[in-house]
Each structure stands twice: as C-alpha cells, then as structure tokens.
Write a protein that holds these residues in place. Structure first.
Motif, mmCIF file in Angstrom:
data_model
loop_
_atom_site.group_PDB
_atom_site.id
_atom_site.type_symbol
_atom_site.label_atom_id
_atom_site.label_comp_id
_atom_site.label_asym_id
_atom_site.label_seq_id
_atom_site.Cartn_x
_atom_site.Cartn_y
_atom_site.Cartn_z
ATOM 1 N N GLN A 1 14.823 56.524 66.293
ATOM 2 C CA GLN A 1 14.943 55.732 65.074
ATOM 3 C C GLN A 1 15.278 54.274 65.385
ATOM 4 O O GLN A 1 14.791 53.361 64.714
ATOM 5 C CB GLN A 1 16.039 56.328 64.181
ATOM 6 C CG GLN A 1 15.775 57.747 63.713
ATOM 7 C CD GLN A 1 14.885 57.789 62.494
ATOM 8 O OE1 GLN A 1 15.030 56.999 61.576
ATOM 9 N NE2 GLN A 1 13.953 58.722 62.482
ATOM 10 N N LEU A 2 16.116 54.052 66.397
ATOM 11 C CA LEU A 2 16.482 52.681 66.766
ATOM 12 C C LEU A 2 15.263 51.891 67.229
ATOM 13 O O LEU A 2 15.143 50.696 66.952
ATOM 14 C CB LEU A 2 17.540 52.697 67.871
ATOM 15 C CG LEU A 2 18.987 52.910 67.436
ATOM 16 C CD1 LEU A 2 19.882 53.096 68.649
ATOM 17 C CD2 LEU A 2 19.472 51.743 66.577
ATOM 18 N N LEU B 1 12.970 51.726 63.620
ATOM 19 C CA LEU B 1 13.462 51.419 62.273
ATOM 20 C C LEU B 1 14.654 50.477 62.213
ATOM 21 O O LEU B 1 14.960 49.962 61.143
ATOM 22 C CB LEU B 1 13.835 52.730 61.559
ATOM 23 C CG LEU B 1 12.697 53.720 61.349
ATOM 24 C CD1 LEU B 1 13.222 54.988 60.679
ATOM 25 C CD2 LEU B 1 11.594 53.099 60.505
ATOM 26 N N GLY B 2 15.359 50.271 63.284
ATOM 27 C CA GLY B 2 16.527 49.412 63.229
ATOM 28 C C GLY B 2 17.817 50.202 63.105
ATOM 29 O O GLY B 2 17.818 51.414 62.849
ATOM 30 N N ALA B 3 18.944 49.503 63.233
ATOM 31 C CA ALA B 3 20.246 50.150 63.342
ATOM 32 C C ALA B 3 20.654 50.907 62.076
ATOM 33 O O ALA B 3 21.098 52.055 62.140
ATOM 34 C CB ALA B 3 21.310 49.104 63.686
ATOM 35 N N GLU B 4 20.528 50.267 60.904
ATOM 36 C CA GLU B 4 20.991 50.900 59.673
ATOM 37 C C GLU B 4 20.230 52.195 59.383
ATOM 38 O O GLU B 4 20.834 53.248 59.145
ATOM 39 C CB GLU B 4 20.868 49.942 58.487
ATOM 40 C CG GLU B 4 21.413 50.537 57.196
ATOM 41 C CD GLU B 4 21.345 49.552 56.030
ATOM 42 O OE1 GLU B 4 22.225 49.607 55.154
ATOM 43 O OE2 GLU B 4 20.408 48.729 56.013
ATOM 44 N N SER B 5 18.923 52.123 59.417
ATOM 45 C CA SER B 5 18.127 53.312 59.144
ATOM 46 C C SER B 5 18.336 54.382 60.200
ATOM 47 O O SER B 5 18.422 55.579 59.888
ATOM 48 C CB SER B 5 16.639 52.944 59.081
ATOM 49 O OG SER B 5 16.373 52.112 57.975
ATOM 50 N N ALA B 6 18.450 53.977 61.456
ATOM 51 C CA ALA B 6 18.636 54.944 62.538
ATOM 52 C C ALA B 6 19.955 55.691 62.372
ATOM 53 O O ALA B 6 20.002 56.924 62.475
ATOM 54 C CB ALA B 6 18.608 54.224 63.886
ATOM 55 N N SER C 1 18.381 55.543 53.282
ATOM 56 C CA SER C 1 18.725 55.160 54.661
ATOM 57 C C SER C 1 19.594 53.908 54.666
ATOM 58 O O SER C 1 19.171 52.825 55.101
ATOM 59 C CB SER C 1 17.447 54.948 55.487
ATOM 60 O OG SER C 1 16.682 56.126 55.524
ATOM 61 N N THR C 2 20.828 54.060 54.191
ATOM 62 C CA THR C 2 21.755 52.935 54.114
ATOM 63 C C THR C 2 23.093 53.306 54.735
ATOM 64 O O THR C 2 23.383 54.476 54.978
ATOM 65 C CB THR C 2 21.986 52.518 52.649
ATOM 66 O OG1 THR C 2 22.546 53.639 51.932
ATOM 67 C CG2 THR C 2 20.686 52.099 51.988
ATOM 68 N N TRP C 3 23.924 52.299 54.982
ATOM 69 C CA TRP C 3 25.238 52.548 55.585
ATOM 70 C C TRP C 3 26.094 53.425 54.677
ATOM 71 O O TRP C 3 26.774 54.345 55.150
ATOM 72 C CB TRP C 3 25.955 51.221 55.863
ATOM 73 C CG TRP C 3 25.323 50.373 56.925
ATOM 74 C CD1 TRP C 3 24.728 49.164 56.766
ATOM 75 C CD2 TRP C 3 25.216 50.681 58.325
ATOM 76 N NE1 TRP C 3 24.265 48.690 57.959
ATOM 77 C CE2 TRP C 3 24.548 49.596 58.938
ATOM 78 C CE3 TRP C 3 25.615 51.766 59.106
ATOM 79 C CZ2 TRP C 3 24.280 49.564 60.305
ATOM 80 C CZ3 TRP C 3 25.352 51.739 60.469
ATOM 81 C CH2 TRP C 3 24.692 50.650 61.054
#
Length: 203
Positions: free
Chosen positions: A85-86, A89-94, A36-38
């Motif tokens: 997900q936002l 889990l936050g922006a990157e993971s979402a 779950s990364t950019w």
C-alpha cells in the motif's frame, strides 16, 4: 484437530453462536467499509481493542494479551499489506487499509476464540436452512464456512509456535528455516482436519 476456543464465562461466551456470528459479521463489515483515513484507522483500532476488552478472555490483561497474540500472529500479513500500500497509495491510505484488514481478522478470530466449533457449525447450518429451496445443502455450506473461518487464526497460531520453537533452540530467524517447519505443521493440521471430517461422515 486444533481449536482456538478458550473456555470462559464472559459476555461473548454467553451469547448464542448465531446472534454472535451476526454481530461479528456486522462489525467486520463496518470496519471494512471505513474510508482510508487516519480517523478510520483509529476507529478500527478502537473497535478491536474494545471487542477483546469485553470478551471476557481472562488472560490477566483484560483481553490485551490475546489481542497482542492475534496481531503478532498476522504480522506478515500486516507487513506485506502495508508495504504494498505504501508503494502505490501513500502513508495515510496504507496505514488505514492495513489497520482495517488487521481489525477484521482479529474480530473474526474473536468469534472462534469464544465459540465452540460445533456450536458455530450448528448456527450457520440453521441460518442457511432456507437455501434448501434452491437445492443448496446447508450442512456442506456451513461446514465450508466454519472451516474457512477457523483456518486463518489456526495458521497464525502455528506460525507463532514455529517461531517460538526456533527461538527456544537459538536458531536464527529467516524465511527459509521458517517456511519448511511451518508447512509441515500446516499439512499435519490439514490431515487431522481431513481425518476428523471423514470420521463425521463428510465425503
């Protein structure tokens, strides 16, 4: 029965259904296992774009028109997934998780777009032949898998048709006016699918 198969002579159209299904399955599995990364989100996006570019769909835009259509068709899945997900889990993971889900769906849709349902059914049935030793009916399992594989892109296409019909009549877009005609079309498709299966002797 509605089918999404697009006649063509591209690389994927010429590839036999069995090997093609294995390649698509491997691609979907690879995309699903990305972290779950950019950079993983970028890799999933590139995989989807390249797959449609080499598919030979002849849509006048090197497959990008059909890819856009597929993504638009699952926009509600994307919206719901990224929103949930936002929150947790936050922006990157979402963003990464949503991109991987969308890529897996459009890659699966590409298999349906370039393979006749009968060819796909025969390929899956041949692949499951060894399961007869375990008293498993390969024909029924293959039919179940093929119908399941075809259902998601078909429902996405139905949803798009409903929205286009509403826009053509100047109707305002809201959930209530969308759900009723969509359910009617989905149930009609289910009835047609049931009739087609019955006609082929499936009980």
């Amino acid at each position: 029965m509605l089918t999404l198969y697009r006649p063509g002579d591209g690389l994927l159209h010429r590839t036999p259904a069995g090997p093609k299904a294995l390649v698509v399955l491997a691609a979907v599995l690879a995309v699903s296992l990305l972290p779950s990364t950019w950079w993983a989100a970028a890799a999933a996006t590139v995989a989807g774009v390249l797959a449609y570019a080499v598919a030979g769909l002849h849509d006048g835009m090197l497959g990008m028109r059909e890819l856009g259509s597929q993504v638009f068709g699952i926009r509600w899945i994307i919206l719901i997934t990224v929103t949930g997900q936002l929150i947790f889990l936050g922006a990157e993971s979402a963003f990464a998780n949503t991109t991987r889900v969308a890529a897996a769906i459009v890659l699966t849709g590409l298999l349906v777009l370039t393979t006749r349902v009968t060819a796909l059914l025969d390929a899956v049935e041949r692949g499951l032949k060894p399961l007869e030793l375990l008293r498993v009916d390969p024909q029924r399992v293959a039919l179940l898998l093929t119908v399941t594989l075809s259902t998601v892109p078909v429902l996405a296409r139905l949803a798009r048709d409903v929205r286009e019909a509403q826009r053509a009549r100047g109707a305002r877009g809201n959930l209530r006016t969308f759900v009723v005609p969509f359910l009617v079309m989905a149930l009609k498709h289910a009835d047609e699918l049931g009739d087609a299966l019955t006609a082929r002797g499936v009980q």
